[in-house]
Design a protein around this motif. Structure first.
Motif, PDB file in Angstrom:
ATOM      1  N   GLU A   6       0.850  -1.192   0.000  1.00 45.83           N
ATOM      2  CA  GLU A   6       0.000   0.000   0.000  1.00 45.83           C
ATOM      3  C   GLU A   6       0.886   1.242   0.000  1.00 45.83           C
ATOM      4  OE1 GLU A   6      -3.572   2.231   2.525  1.00 45.83           O
ATOM      5  OE2 GLU A   6      -2.652   0.386   3.309  1.00 45.83           O
ATOM      6  N   SER A  29      -1.442   7.434  -3.785  1.00 47.91           N
ATOM      7  CA  SER A  29      -2.036   6.445  -2.877  1.00 47.91           C
ATOM      8  C   SER A  29      -2.668   5.330  -3.705  1.00 47.91           C
ATOM      9  CB  SER A  29      -3.108   7.092  -1.991  1.00 47.91           C
ATOM     10  OG  SER A  29      -2.546   8.062  -1.128  1.00 47.91           O
ATOM     11  N   LEU A  30      -2.331   4.079  -3.375  1.00 51.76           N
ATOM     12  CA  LEU A  30      -2.919   2.935  -4.061  1.00 51.76           C
ATOM     13  C   LEU A  30      -2.606   1.660  -3.285  1.00 51.76           C
ATOM     14  CD1 LEU A  30      -0.380   1.304  -5.587  1.00 51.76           C
ATOM     15  CD2 LEU A  30      -0.538   3.257  -7.116  1.00 51.76           C
ATOM     16  N   LYS A  31      -3.307   0.586  -3.646  1.00 52.67           N
ATOM     17  CA  LYS A  31      -3.089  -0.722  -3.016  1.00 52.67           C
ATOM     18  C   LYS A  31      -2.886  -1.777  -4.095  1.00 52.67           C
ATOM     19  CE  LYS A  31      -5.981   0.380   1.014  1.00 52.67           C
ATOM     20  NZ  LYS A  31      -7.174  -0.011   1.819  1.00 52.67           N
ATOM     21  N   ILE A 217      -1.049   1.097 -13.685  1.00 53.47           N
ATOM     22  CA  ILE A 217      -0.836   2.398 -13.050  1.00 53.47           C
ATOM     23  C   ILE A 217      -0.392   3.373 -14.138  1.00 53.47           C
ATOM     24  CG2 ILE A 217       0.680   3.695 -11.496  1.00 53.47           C
ATOM     25  CD1 ILE A 217       0.892   1.058  -9.824  1.00 53.47           C
ATOM     26  N   PHE A 227      -5.509   4.172 -12.184  1.00 51.38           N
ATOM     27  CA  PHE A 227      -5.107   2.849 -11.706  1.00 51.38           C
ATOM     28  C   PHE A 227      -6.336   1.970 -11.771  1.00 51.38           C
ATOM     29  CE2 PHE A 227      -3.678   0.062  -7.933  1.00 51.38           C
ATOM     30  CZ  PHE A 227      -3.138  -0.869  -8.802  1.00 51.38           C
TER      31      PHE A 227
END
Length: 289
Positions: A6, A29-31, A217, A227
């Motif tokens: 994350e 911000s991403l997972k 992404i 994303f």
């Protein structure tokens, strides 16, 4: 799918506090889930290479966090070295980093630093060589006696031998001829499928990303602009154009046919998908394919 990585409000500024200050990554911000193959695309200077170098602690973020397996990788700075065994990085032109007497020793170098030894080390080296299609007889040769494509595969094998949870490849096919690119890409896909590890692939080739990535992404001017699933990302051709990117060539061809009135489905990203769609169209019209 369970989450493995994350990014929380991640940012990086080169030369912070100086007249040469330049923001390379801005509030990302991403997972990412375990077992995904994620493509990373963006125009030169978009921030993608800086982004991936923060994922294994080569660069420390100036803002935000990188969370690996639920823990910030900088929570204990003295242990950052261990993160680099979990998140393996293959840089552009990794063959320039070969230096040992033999291919075997070069592949084994990182695994030895991870404290593998004996039979476990030998299995790791030979398995990594197999994933990159390096013949066993090449292991006793000097890496400088290999062809360009073999050197590239040996360098990638050295990272695979460390058995990382996440493998990051930054433009792994850059500079290779079409055959070499095809071979290397198929080896990356094989590694991903058989090991089930998470793979992040940075590439300028929209065709390569379209063929292999689960999600993509998109970076532009230091920011995360998209994303999503591969099909969804490449369905936004106009937005990609604004980022200096294009949809895969076969996608543009099929979109052009659709605009001319042919019954072509949306979301075609690969040649195989195009052949299937054209075959179905010809059969529908009573023609032989």
């Amino acid at each position: 799918m369970s989450e493995i990585l994350e990014l929380k409000n991640l940012g990086f500024v080169y030369g912070q506090g100086t007249p040469f200050e330049k923001r390379a990554v801005d509030n990302v911000s991403l997972k990412i889930n375990k077992g995904e193959l994620v493509g990373i695309i963006g125009h030169t200077g978009s921030g993608k290479s800086t982004l991936v170098q923060m994922l294994n602690g080569l660069i420390k973020p100036t803002e935000g966090e990188v969370i690996l397996d639920g823990k910030s990788i900088w929570a204990e700075p003295k242990k950052i070295r261990s993160v680099r065994f979990k998140v393996g990085m293959v840089f552009q032109y990794p063959e320039y980093q070969l230096f040992e007497e033999t291919v075997y020793k070069d592949i084994a170098f990182g695994a030895i630093n991870k404290e593998l030894s004996g039979d476990e080390l030998d299995r790791a080296v030979r398995s990594a060589a197999d994933f990159t299609s390096l013949k066993p007889e090449l292991l006793d040769k000097s890496p400088f006696d290999l062809s360009g494509g073999e050197k590239r595969r040996a360098a990638i094998a050295g990272v695979i031998a460390m058995q990382p949870e996440i493998l990051i490849l930054d433009e792994p096919t850059a500079g290779l001829d079409p055959m070499g690119r095809e071979i290397l890409l198929s080896q990356i896909v094989r590694y991903h499928k058989e090991m089930g590890n998470t793979v992040l692939l940075v590439s300028h080739s929209m065709e390569d990303i379209a063929r292999v990535a689960d999600r993509v992404i998109v970076m532009n001017s230091s920011k995360l602009v998209m994303f999503d699933t591969t099909k969804e990302v490449f369905a936004h051709g106009d937005e990609l154009e604004k980022c200096g990117l294009k949809v895969p060539q076969i996608t543009r061809i099929m979109q052009s046919l659709k605009q001319r009135g042919y019954d072509i489905p949306d979301g075609i990203l690969t040649v195989d998908e195009a052949l299937e769609a054209l075959s179905a169209l010809l059969k529908k019209e009573g023609k032989i394919w």
